[in-house]
Write an enzyme that holds these catalytic residues in place. Sequence first.
Site, mmCIF file in Angstrom:
data_model
loop_
_atom_site.group_PDB
_atom_site.id
_atom_site.type_symbol
_atom_site.label_atom_id
_atom_site.label_comp_id
_atom_site.label_asym_id
_atom_site.label_seq_id
_atom_site.Cartn_x
_atom_site.Cartn_y
_atom_site.Cartn_z
ATOM 1 N N SER A 28 0.697 -1.196 0.073
ATOM 2 C CA SER A 28 -0.023 -0.053 0.052
ATOM 3 C C SER A 28 0.855 1.274 -0.051
ATOM 4 O O SER A 28 0.603 2.217 -0.782
ATOM 5 C CB SER A 28 -0.979 0.089 1.373
ATOM 6 O OG SER A 28 -1.821 -1.139 1.179
ATOM 7 N N ARG A 32 1.510 4.420 -3.104
ATOM 8 C CA ARG A 32 1.352 5.694 -2.643
ATOM 9 C C ARG A 32 2.657 6.597 -2.843
ATOM 10 O O ARG A 32 2.467 7.712 -3.189
ATOM 11 C CB ARG A 32 0.826 5.922 -1.279
ATOM 12 C CG ARG A 32 -0.575 5.349 -1.314
ATOM 13 C CD ARG A 32 -1.093 5.089 0.295
ATOM 14 N NE ARG A 32 -2.585 4.669 0.369
ATOM 15 C CZ ARG A 32 -2.950 3.571 0.215
ATOM 16 N NH1 ARG A 32 -2.550 2.260 -0.353
ATOM 17 N NH2 ARG A 32 -4.402 3.259 0.237
ATOM 18 N N GLY A 99 -6.149 -3.902 -7.972
ATOM 19 C CA GLY A 99 -7.081 -3.052 -7.722
ATOM 20 C C GLY A 99 -6.698 -1.626 -7.019
ATOM 21 O O GLY A 99 -6.994 -0.610 -7.321
ATOM 22 N N ARG A 127 -13.393 -6.905 -11.456
ATOM 23 C CA ARG A 127 -13.727 -6.301 -10.106
ATOM 24 C C ARG A 127 -14.681 -5.015 -10.261
ATOM 25 O O ARG A 127 -14.536 -4.227 -11.322
ATOM 26 C CB ARG A 127 -12.500 -6.051 -9.381
ATOM 27 C CG ARG A 127 -11.687 -7.434 -9.104
ATOM 28 C CD ARG A 127 -10.536 -7.121 -8.548
ATOM 29 N NE ARG A 127 -10.492 -6.600 -7.102
ATOM 30 C CZ ARG A 127 -9.476 -6.323 -6.408
ATOM 31 N NH1 ARG A 127 -8.344 -6.185 -6.728
ATOM 32 N NH2 ARG A 127 -9.675 -5.803 -5.039
ATOM 33 N N SER A 172 -13.449 1.180 2.500
ATOM 34 C CA SER A 172 -12.499 0.636 1.424
ATOM 35 C C SER A 172 -11.423 2.025 1.476
ATOM 36 O O SER A 172 -11.764 2.845 1.232
ATOM 37 C CB SER A 172 -13.043 0.848 0.203
ATOM 38 O OG SER A 172 -12.045 0.833 -1.044
ATOM 39 N N GLN A 174 -9.003 2.134 -0.620
ATOM 40 C CA GLN A 174 -8.884 2.462 -2.044
ATOM 41 C C GLN A 174 -10.015 3.645 -2.637
ATOM 42 O O GLN A 174 -9.546 4.438 -3.145
ATOM 43 C CB GLN A 174 -8.944 1.157 -2.985
ATOM 44 C CG GLN A 174 -8.175 0.109 -2.692
ATOM 45 C CD GLN A 174 -8.283 -1.019 -3.477
ATOM 46 O OE1 GLN A 174 -9.276 -0.953 -4.258
ATOM 47 N NE2 GLN A 174 -7.269 -2.042 -3.215
ATOM 48 N N ASP A 325 -6.832 -8.121 4.312
ATOM 49 C CA ASP A 325 -6.251 -8.967 3.325
ATOM 50 C C ASP A 325 -5.823 -10.283 4.132
ATOM 51 O O ASP A 325 -5.291 -11.180 3.301
ATOM 52 C CB ASP A 325 -5.058 -8.336 2.952
ATOM 53 C CG ASP A 325 -5.463 -7.167 1.721
ATOM 54 O OD1 ASP A 325 -6.597 -7.201 1.359
ATOM 55 O OD2 ASP A 325 -4.738 -6.178 1.801
ATOM 56 N N ARG A 401 -2.804 -13.863 -2.587
ATOM 57 C CA ARG A 401 -3.116 -14.385 -1.243
ATOM 58 C C ARG A 401 -3.686 -15.602 -1.141
ATOM 59 O O ARG A 401 -3.250 -16.578 0.067
ATOM 60 C CB ARG A 401 -3.683 -13.273 -0.395
ATOM 61 C CG ARG A 401 -3.244 -11.836 -0.503
ATOM 62 C CD ARG A 401 -3.511 -11.192 0.631
ATOM 63 N NE ARG A 401 -3.151 -9.629 0.180
ATOM 64 C CZ ARG A 401 -2.002 -9.232 0.503
ATOM 65 N NH1 ARG A 401 -0.971 -9.938 0.646
ATOM 66 N NH2 ARG A 401 -1.887 -7.909 0.025
HETATM 67 C C1 S3P Z 1 -5.755 -1.283 -0.084
HETATM 68 C C2 S3P Z 1 -7.033 -1.447 0.470
HETATM 69 C C3 S3P Z 1 -7.503 -2.539 0.554
HETATM 70 C C4 S3P Z 1 -6.751 -4.111 0.598
HETATM 71 C C5 S3P Z 1 -5.799 -3.706 -0.827
HETATM 72 C C6 S3P Z 1 -4.896 -2.574 -0.513
HETATM 73 C C7 S3P Z 1 -4.991 -0.057 -0.459
HETATM 74 O O1 S3P Z 1 -8.571 -2.776 -0.206
HETATM 75 O O2 S3P Z 1 -7.388 -5.244 0.268
HETATM 76 O O3 S3P Z 1 -4.999 -5.020 -0.631
HETATM 77 O O4 S3P Z 1 -3.649 0.024 -0.301
HETATM 78 O O5 S3P Z 1 -5.661 0.951 -0.177
HETATM 79 P P1 S3P Z 1 -10.058 -2.036 -0.134
HETATM 80 O O6 S3P Z 1 -9.866 -0.607 -0.163
HETATM 81 O O7 S3P Z 1 -10.892 -2.278 -1.401
HETATM 82 O O8 S3P Z 1 -10.509 -2.578 1.053
#
Ligand code: S3P
Length: 448
Positions: A28, A32, A99, A127, A172, A174, A325, A401
């Site tokens: 993550s 970023r 994602g 997705r 979320s 994300q 996760d 995973r």
């Molecule tokens: C992440 C947020 C999570 C997580 C993903 C990484 C991120 O997803 O499952 O592996 O880096 O913001 P969601 O925001 O869909 O929960």
Amino acid sequence: MSHGPATPLTARAAGPLQGEAHVPGDKSISHRSLILGAMAVGETRVTGLLEGQDVLDTGRAMQAFGASVHKEGDTWVVHGVGVGGFLEPEDVIDCGNSGTGVRLLMGAAATHGFSVTYTGDASLRSRPMARVTDPLALFGAQAFGRSGGRLPMTLVGAADPVPVRYATPVPSAQVKSAVLLAGLNAPGETVVIEREATRDHSERMLRGFGAEVDVSETTEGRVITLVGQPELSPQVIVVPRDPSSAAFPVCAALIVPGSDVLVPNIGLNPTRAGLFETLRDMGADLTYENPREEGGEPVADLRARFSPDMKGIEVPPERAASMIDEYPVLSVVAAHAEGTTVMRGVKELRVKESDRIDAMAVGLRACGVTVRDGEDWWEVDGLGTGGLTGGATVAVHLDHRIAMSFLVAGMAARQGITVDDAGPIATSFPIFRDLMGQLGAVFDTPEA
Ligand code: S3P
């Protein structure tokens, strides 16, 4: 980028796992670092970046948007173009399996006056993207994708964006991050409200780059306010090691007899550390050694020892976001505990790289475990230490995973376990096989 032909892999029970496991950088935070580095003016230097395919795909995307991204020795160097400075990419942006990559990029580019077409592998193309394109529409961006809001999708950016106030309907990080990144290039204040706290790396890092971000806990939930159109200053970033990757050697050590493994330098940000608390609640011999602060984040060395007396528990649903996760590998530990482990409030698992409840339930059942599941819950009946028969070949559905979870299970299963494709592991933990092998795990490649 999509990977090549499937590569099956078997993990077998062998001796104890012992030694130190130096897991890679946080996924993550790595995404970023590259994205915010590209939106700052000047040179951001990043060490400890996860060099997994997901993050490399984000790095290539940042180049397509006009930033320069290259490696000097151990350091990744990003020359950013400034907030609002992205250029229109010449080609489709392929986010591979990620994602996080696609959703954060959609946000970052949505408040620029050009169009971008995004795609990814078969997993990512299945997705849901409406969860980000809905709030991005409020800024003035328009999405044209396949049915069900799926990739490939073209996002026509807003040339004159307006700031947004948005309450996320799903927990979320994300979605939250996509809105905040879009808000960077909108005038005025963009506000995101989340009912449940999700990982807060975007908020922390935006502040680190010099953006004004206020976070307050209210009766509505966590309210995050970003002041738009800041000048972001380049940073020197040391990426902490990924707790979600640490989960695999930790859980393997707990279930393989005689094991004692140290996993140094793991970030224990409370929005990420739910698994470790849950394992301790189950009675795992898991300790935090040398606890300290690094770069504003709590960090410790995790020590996990074989734990034959773990008990199934009801995992507190309010902890779900902080370990989202990690449920797949938790279900493997649950299969080795006494009694039933109950996991509720986990609907989000159905829309990850695969439907993770289904993928784990099907694979665990094939290994002799009783699993019950519904739309947003599942339960695993533990068989106790040494109870897993194994012997199955399980489908990983392009999900790193799921692949690593079943390989961990194979390390404690009487007949080993084969995953039909270990290729996806490279998205987040490219050194998994070598690292686990150094601890004593035994893998082999099944005959075709
Ligand atoms: C992440 C947020 C999570 C997580 C993903 C990484 C991120 O997803 O499952 O592996 O880096 O913001 P969601 O925001 O869909 O929960």
